[in-house]
Design a protein around this motif. Structure first.
Motif, PDB file in Angstrom:
ATOM      1  N   ASP A 283       0.948  -1.246   0.392  1.00 60.79           N
ATOM      2  CA  ASP A 283       0.026  -0.029   0.035  1.00 60.79           C
ATOM      3  C   ASP A 283       1.133   0.960   0.143  1.00 60.79           C
ATOM      4  O   ASP A 283       1.781   1.741   0.855  1.00 60.79           O
TER       5      ASP A 283
ATOM      6  N   ILE B  44      -1.677  -8.364   1.175  1.00 60.73           N
ATOM      7  CA  ILE B  44      -2.796  -7.325   1.717  1.00 60.73           C
ATOM      8  C   ILE B  44      -2.237  -6.188   0.195  1.00 60.73           C
ATOM      9  O   ILE B  44      -1.900  -6.040   0.709  1.00 60.73           O
TER      10      ILE B  44
ATOM     11  N   ASP C 284      -3.327  -2.578  -1.989  1.00 55.17           N
ATOM     12  CA  ASP C 284      -4.286  -1.650  -1.860  1.00 55.17           C
ATOM     13  C   ASP C 284      -4.550  -2.046  -4.020  1.00 55.17           C
ATOM     14  O   ASP C 284      -2.717  -1.923  -5.055  1.00 55.17           O
TER      15      ASP C 284
ATOM     16  N   LEU D 266      -7.578  -4.320  -1.590  1.00 52.57           N
ATOM     17  CA  LEU D 266      -7.597  -2.877  -0.633  1.00 52.57           C
ATOM     18  C   LEU D 266      -8.285  -2.331  -1.350  1.00 52.57           C
ATOM     19  O   LEU D 266      -6.490  -1.558  -2.464  1.00 52.57           O
ATOM     20  N   THR D 267      -9.228  -1.671  -1.494  1.00 54.19           N
ATOM     21  CA  THR D 267      -9.891   0.188  -2.549  1.00 54.19           C
ATOM     22  C   THR D 267     -10.518   0.778  -1.333  1.00 54.19           C
ATOM     23  O   THR D 267     -11.410   0.303  -0.868  1.00 54.19           O
TER      24      THR D 267
ATOM     25  N   TYR E  19     -12.481  -9.181  -1.721  1.00 51.52           N
ATOM     26  CA  TYR E  19     -12.130  -7.881  -1.543  1.00 51.52           C
ATOM     27  C   TYR E  19     -12.535  -6.707  -0.608  1.00 51.52           C
ATOM     28  O   TYR E  19     -14.331  -7.541   0.122  1.00 51.52           O
ATOM     29  N   LEU E  20     -12.194  -6.486  -0.226  1.00 53.41           N
ATOM     30  CA  LEU E  20     -12.485  -5.455   1.014  1.00 53.41           C
ATOM     31  C   LEU E  20     -12.352  -3.900   0.696  1.00 53.41           C
ATOM     32  O   LEU E  20     -10.910  -3.032   0.284  1.00 53.41           O
TER      33      LEU E  20
ATOM     34  N   LYS F 269     -12.528  -0.053   1.732  1.00 49.89           N
ATOM     35  CA  LYS F 269     -11.562   1.393   2.247  1.00 49.89           C
ATOM     36  C   LYS F 269     -13.525   1.939   2.848  1.00 49.89           C
ATOM     37  O   LYS F 269     -14.253   2.777   1.563  1.00 49.89           O
TER      38      LYS F 269
ATOM     39  N   LEU G  31     -10.746  -7.473   8.678  1.00 50.88           N
ATOM     40  CA  LEU G  31      -9.850  -8.372   7.695  1.00 50.88           C
ATOM     41  C   LEU G  31      -9.483  -9.277   8.016  1.00 50.88           C
ATOM     42  O   LEU G  31      -9.038 -10.402   7.771  1.00 50.88           O
TER      43      LEU G  31
END
Length: 230
Positions: free
Chosen positions: A12, A54, A56, A82-83, A102-103, A105, A112
């Motif tokens: 990230d 993980i 981004d 992550l996005t 897919y998580l 933000k 998580l």
């Protein structure tokens, strides 16, 4: 004996979030490395064998989807994206590229961790680790003969205590051993302080830069672990 830990790579470009994730995941019992972009992530992937990434999506130069697409050409390591983008189309694009989850933000760190554990249960870590040799950059440690050599086979002198340290740490590479536990396992009058001295001496033999060790690492407040090249 301490339970073996899973090793996670956080990729990230957001320094603050990267730092927060590192701290939270370590507090949750994981080993954690980090990279600020795709290029740095590739370097880390050459250095260590990770159990999960993980990543981004919104990173400069090479975004997470492009990085993941290239990664899937050579590895099936689990990946959580992550996005800040929450659109359904973005989620589908990530999953189609090869993401395991897919998580969007902002997210709850505990969620998580639950997703990480769920993925790792489906792809358990191989803990057999019946290796005959450990690749340590320019050196190789042979677990059966307890010899440290160069890549060309030239023997590097190590003491019996250094042999014991490499054998203990190498047979459970990636696992953190406290100074007290190492002193107990090595015996022969060893103490936590003497373990520190032995570690320093050993680093001078196996590390390119003993002050910034890559293979024989210190885990602050916990002890030492060996991370050979896979």
């Amino acid at each position: 004996m301490e339970k073996e830990k899973f090793h996670i790579l956080v990729v990230d470009d957001d320094t603050r979030l990267r730092s927060l994730l590192q701290r939270f995941l370590r507090e949750s019992g994981f080993m954690v490395s980090a990279a600020k972009n795709a290029a740095e992530a590739r370097v880390r992937l050459q250095e260590y064998d990770f159990d999960l990434l993980i990543v981004d999506i919104m990173m400069p130069n090479e975004n997470g989807l492009v990085f993941l697409e290239k990664l899937r050409g050579e590895s099936d390591v689990p990946v959580i994206l992550l996005t800040a983008m929450g659109e359904t189309s973005d989620r589908i694009a990530g999953l189609e590229t090869g993401a395991d989850d897919y998580l969007p933000k902002p997210f709850e760190p505990k969620e998580l961790v639950l997703r990480i554990k769920s993925i790792l249960k489906r792809a358990p870590k191989n803990v057999s680790q019946n290796l005959e040799r450990l690749n340590l950059g320019l050196c190789v440690y042979h677990l059966q003969t307890k010899e440290l050599t160069t890549k060309q086979g030239q023997v590097i002198h190590i003491t019996p205590v250094e042999q014991a340290l490499l054998s203990v740490l190498g047979q459970k590479y990636g696992q953190v051993f406290s100074r007290e536990k190492l002193a107990e396992l090595l015996g022969a009058g060893q103490s936590p302080r003497s373990i520190d001295v032995q570690i320093t001496r050993l680093r001078k033999k196996i590390e390119k830069d003993s002050k910034n060790p890559r293979y024989l690492q210190t885990v602050r407040g916990k002890g030492y672990m060996l991370l050979p090249e896979m």
